[in-house]
Every structure is written in C-alpha cells, then in structure tokens.
Motif scaffolding. Structure first.
Motif, PDB file in Angstrom:
ATOM      1  N   ILE A   3       1.047  -1.004   0.124  1.00  0.00           N
ATOM      2  CA  ILE A   3      -0.148  -0.204   0.041  1.00  0.00           C
ATOM      3  C   ILE A   3       0.980   1.232   0.336  1.00  0.00           C
ATOM      4  O   ILE A   3       1.583   1.333   0.702  1.00  0.00           O
ATOM      5  N   ASP A   4       0.649   2.281  -0.906  1.00  0.00           N
ATOM      6  CA  ASP A   4       1.641   3.179  -1.219  1.00  0.00           C
ATOM      7  C   ASP A   4       0.733   4.513  -0.633  1.00  0.00           C
ATOM      8  O   ASP A   4      -0.035   4.993  -1.413  1.00  0.00           O
ATOM      9  N   LEU A   5       1.135   5.206   0.186  1.00  0.00           N
ATOM     10  CA  LEU A   5       0.265   6.236   0.768  1.00  0.00           C
ATOM     11  C   LEU A   5       0.837   7.508   0.573  1.00  0.00           C
ATOM     12  O   LEU A   5       0.413   8.706   0.893  1.00  0.00           O
ATOM     13  N   HIS A   6       1.722   7.727  -0.650  1.00  0.00           N
ATOM     14  CA  HIS A   6       2.255   9.095  -1.013  1.00  0.00           C
ATOM     15  C   HIS A   6       2.494   9.057  -2.297  1.00  0.00           C
ATOM     16  O   HIS A   6       3.709   8.333  -2.875  1.00  0.00           O
ATOM     17  N   THR A   7       1.851   9.447  -3.214  1.00  0.00           N
ATOM     18  CA  THR A   7       1.975   9.545  -4.611  1.00  0.00           C
ATOM     19  C   THR A   7       1.363  10.776  -5.205  1.00  0.00           C
ATOM     20  O   THR A   7       0.665  11.330  -4.650  1.00  0.00           O
ATOM     21  N   HIS A   8       2.069  11.028  -6.304  1.00  0.00           N
ATOM     22  CA  HIS A   8       1.579  12.388  -7.236  1.00  0.00           C
ATOM     23  C   HIS A   8       0.933  11.973  -8.599  1.00  0.00           C
ATOM     24  O   HIS A   8       1.462  12.088  -9.604  1.00  0.00           O
ATOM     25  N   ILE A   9      -0.143  10.831  -8.382  1.00  0.00           N
ATOM     26  CA  ILE A   9      -0.615  10.205  -9.546  1.00  0.00           C
ATOM     27  C   ILE A   9      -1.631  10.881 -10.158  1.00  0.00           C
ATOM     28  O   ILE A   9      -2.114  10.657 -11.440  1.00  0.00           O
ATOM     29  N   LEU A  10      -2.338  11.889  -9.532  1.00  0.00           N
ATOM     30  CA  LEU A  10      -3.455  12.738 -10.111  1.00  0.00           C
ATOM     31  C   LEU A  10      -2.967  13.482 -11.278  1.00  0.00           C
ATOM     32  O   LEU A  10      -2.043  14.348 -10.999  1.00  0.00           O
ATOM     33  N   PRO A  11      -3.486  13.653 -12.379  1.00  0.00           N
ATOM     34  CA  PRO A  11      -2.950  14.322 -13.415  1.00  0.00           C
ATOM     35  C   PRO A  11      -3.205  15.759 -13.708  1.00  0.00           C
ATOM     36  O   PRO A  11      -4.410  16.357 -13.134  1.00  0.00           O
ATOM     37  N   GLY A  12      -2.306  16.446 -13.820  1.00  0.00           N
ATOM     38  CA  GLY A  12      -2.275  18.147 -14.074  1.00  0.00           C
ATOM     39  C   GLY A  12      -2.514  18.933 -12.938  1.00  0.00           C
ATOM     40  O   GLY A  12      -3.192  19.851 -13.044  1.00  0.00           O
ATOM     41  N   VAL A  13      -2.325  18.435 -11.696  1.00  0.00           N
ATOM     42  CA  VAL A  13      -2.404  19.208 -10.430  1.00  0.00           C
ATOM     43  C   VAL A  13      -1.374  19.658  -9.686  1.00  0.00           C
ATOM     44  O   VAL A  13      -1.370  20.665  -8.753  1.00  0.00           O
ATOM     45  N   ASP A  14      -0.024  19.242 -10.008  1.00  0.00           N
ATOM     46  CA  ASP A  14       1.066  19.561  -9.468  1.00  0.00           C
ATOM     47  C   ASP A  14       2.613  19.120 -10.147  1.00  0.00           C
ATOM     48  O   ASP A  14       2.184  19.088 -11.385  1.00  0.00           O
ATOM     49  N   ASP A  15       3.453  18.768  -9.552  1.00  0.00           N
ATOM     50  CA  ASP A  15       4.675  18.555 -10.352  1.00  0.00           C
ATOM     51  C   ASP A  15       4.681  17.009 -10.655  1.00  0.00           C
ATOM     52  O   ASP A  15       5.736  16.420 -11.022  1.00  0.00           O
ATOM     53  N   GLY A  16       3.761  16.188 -10.394  1.00  0.00           N
ATOM     54  CA  GLY A  16       3.479  14.846 -10.584  1.00  0.00           C
ATOM     55  C   GLY A  16       3.118  14.641 -12.202  1.00  0.00           C
ATOM     56  O   GLY A  16       3.454  15.240 -13.102  1.00  0.00           O
TER      57      GLY A  16
END
Length: 257
Positions: A3-16
């Motif tokens: 289980i990965d509790l820290h990702t920037h997988i949402l598109p187009g919202v930050d530097d992920g």
C-alpha cells in the motif's frame, strides 16, 4: 500486498503526472510492483499548488473510473501533501483539509527541505489537539532532520508519524539521504514507507525493492509493518502502535549503512 500512501498520480494538479496517460503509466508500474492501493497526495502550497479538498476528491473519482475502464486493478484513495504553514490548524478546523482516505484521522505534512520552521512544533501540536495525527513526509530529505535525527525522534515520541521514501532507501537521492533514511529506520522513528512517486520514469511508484532491503536488514515482519500493516491501519483510521527499534542486524550488514 503493498500500500503506497504517498503518490503524485493525479494528472495535471502539481509536479507529478501531467496527463491521464502518465497517470495510467504510473498505475501500471505500481501494479507490476505488487502495489494494490495508492493514496493520491498532490502538493498543496498556497500560491503554487492551490488544490482544494473537493477538487481532489472529484479528480480521484475520475481517475478510479478511468482505471476501472482500463481493467487496471489499482485503487486510488484521496489525500494531500500539505506544506507546513501557520494556518494549517485553522484550515483543518474549517474542514478545508483532506486527510488520508478522507478518514479525518491522518494528515500528511511536508516541511521545507532546508530547515524546520520555528512554528513547526506548535502547528503539529494544534493539529493533534483536533484528534488528527500528522505524518511528516520524507524527513530524511530535510537537512535538519538529516543532521539531527534526535529532533525527529522527539516528534515521534509525541505521537507524530514519519514517512520515509522508498527510493531514499534504495539510493536514488544519494548516499547521504540513503544513510539518513536507514538510520531513521534503525532507530524505529519511521512508521510508513511510501514511494512519493511523481512519474513513470525516474521517480516511479515503487515499493518492492525498498521492502526487500528492509527485510534483508531487519526482517520481513518489520518491512511488512512499513508497507502494509501501518498503511492499512491509516487508511482505515485506526491508531498506529508504538514502533520499537528493530533488532540489530549482523555487523556485516551494518557495514552497508
């Protein structure tokens, strides 16, 4: 199960991830690595990434629908990574902040890389007074925690949690940060390992290699606590038991730290 509790997988919202295609590519890597659930934790920094709670919730729903339509077996939970700012406790009281899995129990907080702001202790304590446990993201990459791990230990002793990044353990950020990450783990000052994944390339959502490294040094039970047991308790809003330091590894293993 990872289980990965820290990702920037949402598109187009930050530097992920910048596009849905990038989000799907990150999801494919996570699934291949054995990860079944991730928390989408976009940066929230005033004037830089002004991601609101309702916007994040809506985008998580959209991404889960997209994953389902592609037949990808990954569940995305809502969350956010909040830069430590003086008014965080008031924004929490005003129901503006998004806790991990929207459970109202755990809030991910990021400190600047080069210092620990003077108001850190007060802000975290006022969050705790509201029944919410702060999770300090990647303390090993903070220059002060790196040099003075006893400060992080003092926070943990007051019920604050710490999340070390998987690729810090495996050496992506260099030897100094790797050493700091391993020392935090050896001291029992870490409760969660997460990827802080930002892309499908250099900073991908990967946990398995770090899990193997922890298991090799301190045993599989300690590793599973970091990547499964504690994350599962957090997403369900359950308390995290005190985490004693792991048993000392053999001398020849300590040579690698």
């Amino acid at each position: 199960m990872l289980i990965d509790l820290h990702t920037h997988i949402l598109p187009g919202v930050d530097d992920g991830a910048q596009t849905v295609e990038e989000s799907l590519a990150m999801a494919a890597i996570a699934i291949k690595d054995g990860i079944t659930m991730v928390a989408a934790t976009p940066h929230v920094i005033r004037g830089v990434f002004d991601n609101g709670k309702q916007d994040i919730l809506a985008k998580v729903d959209q991404l889960n629908q997209c994953l389902a339509s592609e037949g990808m077996s990954l569940t995305v939970m809502p969350g956010a990574e909040y830069r430590l700012e003086p008014d965080l406790p008031q924004r929490l009281a005003d129901n503006e902040l998004l806790t991990i899995n929207n459970s109202g129990c755990y809030l991910m907080v990021e400190l600047p890389a080069d210092l620990i702001p003077e108001n850190t202790e007060r802000v975290l304590y006022e969050i705790q007074l509201q029944g919410v446990t702060p999770i300090i993201a990647h303390p090993e990459r903070n220059h002060v925690f790196n040099r003075h791990p006893e400060i992080l230990q003092s926070y943990v002793e007051r019920g604050i949690l710490a999340q070390v990044t998987s690729t810090s353990i495996t050496g992506l950020f260099g030897r100094s940060i790797q050493k700091a990450a391993l020392n935090i783990l050896a001291a029992g000052a870490c409760q969660i390992i997460a990827s802080d994944g930002h892309s499908a390339s250099k900073r991908a959502p990967l946990l398995a290699q770090a899990c193997r490294e922890i298991g090799y040094r301190w045993g599989t039970q300690y590793a599973q606590t970091m990547v499964n047991v504690n994350p599962d308790r957090i997403i369900n809003g359950l308390p995290i038991p005190a985490n004693p330091p792991p048993a000392k590894q053999a001398f020849w293993k300590r040579l690698w730290i």
